[in-house]
Design an enzyme around this catalytic site. Structure first.
Site, mmCIF file in Angstrom:
data_model
loop_
_atom_site.group_PDB
_atom_site.id
_atom_site.type_symbol
_atom_site.label_atom_id
_atom_site.label_comp_id
_atom_site.label_asym_id
_atom_site.label_seq_id
_atom_site.Cartn_x
_atom_site.Cartn_y
_atom_site.Cartn_z
ATOM 1 N N TYR A 1 -17.507 -6.622 -28.934
ATOM 2 C CA TYR A 1 -16.928 -7.423 -30.020
ATOM 3 C C TYR A 1 -16.359 -6.539 -31.110
ATOM 4 O O TYR A 1 -16.824 -5.441 -31.336
ATOM 5 C CB TYR A 1 -17.999 -8.329 -30.624
ATOM 6 N N SER B 1 -20.370 -20.704 -26.213
ATOM 7 C CA SER B 1 -19.170 -21.550 -26.280
ATOM 8 C C SER B 1 -19.490 -23.032 -26.080
ATOM 9 O O SER B 1 -18.837 -23.719 -25.292
ATOM 10 C CB SER B 1 -18.124 -21.100 -25.247
ATOM 11 N N LEU C 1 -18.731 -25.347 -27.850
ATOM 12 C CA LEU C 1 -17.558 -26.134 -28.263
ATOM 13 C C LEU C 1 -16.326 -25.754 -27.449
ATOM 14 O O LEU C 1 -15.199 -26.059 -27.840
ATOM 15 C CB LEU C 1 -17.278 -25.943 -29.761
ATOM 16 N N GLY D 1 -13.993 -23.736 -29.317
ATOM 17 C CA GLY D 1 -13.475 -24.531 -30.435
ATOM 18 C C GLY D 1 -12.722 -25.771 -30.026
ATOM 19 O O GLY D 1 -12.401 -26.617 -30.875
ATOM 20 N N LEU E 1 -13.596 -28.463 -28.434
ATOM 21 C CA LEU E 1 -14.273 -29.743 -28.612
ATOM 22 C C LEU E 1 -14.317 -30.215 -30.069
ATOM 23 O O LEU E 1 -14.730 -31.340 -30.340
ATOM 24 C CB LEU E 1 -15.691 -29.679 -28.034
ATOM 25 N N GLY F 1 -11.628 -30.684 -31.510
ATOM 26 C CA GLY F 1 -10.424 -31.512 -31.544
ATOM 27 C C GLY F 1 -9.226 -30.850 -32.188
ATOM 28 O O GLY F 1 -8.129 -31.422 -32.204
ATOM 29 N N LYS F 2 -9.401 -29.604 -32.668
ATOM 30 C CA LYS F 2 -8.305 -28.992 -33.437
ATOM 31 C C LYS F 2 -7.123 -28.546 -32.583
ATOM 32 O O LYS F 2 -6.050 -28.247 -33.126
ATOM 33 C CB LYS F 2 -8.832 -27.821 -34.259
#
Length: 350
Positions: A53, A238, A240, A243, A245, A247-248
């Site tokens: 990372y 993860s 989401l 990310g 989920l 909705g963005k």
């Protein structure tokens, strides 16, 4: 905050694990300091990072996240004992990390030393293999026929695993790590490590972290059953779906500065017509129950049998605060049934 046992280690970890992979790319030291302070104040004691990372991984961002955590620890050394700190050794394929080579015993020893230096600590609580030397069915490689398992030499893989375990054992004896875990592994991988550790009296795998969410639940039920039966902590990452989920990204939206606005090492394989339709349905359902789409998705993962701690990350404090609330929310029977109906309609959307 609720807590769970981390496998057979005797360590209790918070049901929320703070993921850090955006620190050093999308997030600064100041951002990280704020997230750490908030998370600890909420009772989070589990922090996950990796030598690879920040992400997306590049030679320039390699090791930056560990260095940011190390900077925080250098100023907050008195709080080190409060934290269960997890990091990972990168697998093969990154040319700027050990020339893209396999995880070996020698690589384990060298990488632990380098991580300890960047993290500015004397020990790592949980040291994880980021991905196995063999190609595993993750990152959109889970579809039938995508991999050929028969062409992989099982005995050679087992030999490599034993070498890894022996190196980990030496590092445990030296006090440099306490426990070890896996990531992006399979039931065979888990059970082979368990077999080898039992046969050779070497460290036992404590945990595994794999991608898991409403959009990507392929570990249920077979891998998660293995975890439950063998007391291996299951740590979804993860939750989401990068990310999605929240909705963005619905209908191709790409908010400025969001993860999907950056080039991705494996491409945007989560962005499909089926996943877009599923996300719309989940978002509408969540809002009908007075929840955000992110909160419903996280609460669903948290309540699933076998889940030990869910790894969440955020680029904004507002996102982190929203997501943390999900772990105090229950899902009633009606909502569970409505979620299940959507899930059955879109069981494998990417």
């Amino acid at each position: 905050m609720k807590y769970s046992q981390l496998g057979r280690t005797g360590i209790e970890v918070s049901r929320v694990c703070l993921g850090t992979m955006t620190w050093g790319k999308q997030n600064s030291q100041k951002d990280a300091d704020e997230q750490m302070a908030f998370a600890l104040d909420q009772g989070v004691n589990f922090i996950d990072t990796a030598e690879m990372y920040a992400v997306p991984p590049t030679p320039e961002t390699y090791g930056k996240t560990e260095a940011i955590i190390g900077d925080w620890l250098s100023r907050n050394g008195q709080r080190r004992e409060e934290i269960v700190l997890a990091t990972k050794i990168a697998g093969n394929g990154l040319s700027w990390v050990r020339d893209g080579g396999d995880v070996t015993g020698e690589a384990i020893v060298a990488s632990i030393e380098a991580s300890l230096e960047r993290l500015q600590t004397d020990y790592i609580d949980l040291y994880q293999i980021h991905w196995p030397n063999r190609t595993s069915p993750h990152f959109a490689k889970h579809w039938p026929g995508r991999l050929n398992f028969s062409n992989v030499d099982s005995q050679e893989q087992s030999k490599q695993m034993l070498e890894i375990l022996q190196a980990l054992g030496e590092c445990v004896k030296a006090g440099k790590i306490k426990h070890f875990g896996l990531s992006n592994e399979t039931p065979w991988g888990i059970n082979e490590y368990l077999r080898l550790s039992d046969k050779h009296d070497l460290p036992r795998v404590a945990s595994i972290q794999n991608e898991f969410s409403l959009l990507h639940a392929k570990d249920w039920p077979y891998l998660i059953e293995s975890c439950v039966r063998e007391d291996v902590a299951y740590l979804p990452w993860s939750p989401l779906a990068a990310g999605a989920l929240s909705g963005k990204y619905i209908d191709g939206a790409r908010p400025e500065g969001s993860r999907w606005s950056f080039a991705q090492r494996n491409g945007l394989f989560r962005d499909t017509g089926a996943s877009n339709a599923a996300i719309k349905a989940y978002k509408e359902l969540a809002e009908s129950y007075g929840l955000t789409a992110s909160q419903m998705a996280l609460a669903w993962v948290d309540q699933l049998d076998g889940v030990t701690s869910t790894i969440i990350g955020a680029t904004k404090m507002s996102q982190l605060k929203e997501d943390m609330k999900a772990f105090d929310m229950g899902l009633n029977d009606s909502l569970q049934a409505d979620i299940a109906a959507i899930f059955k309609q879109y069981p494998v959307p990417y």
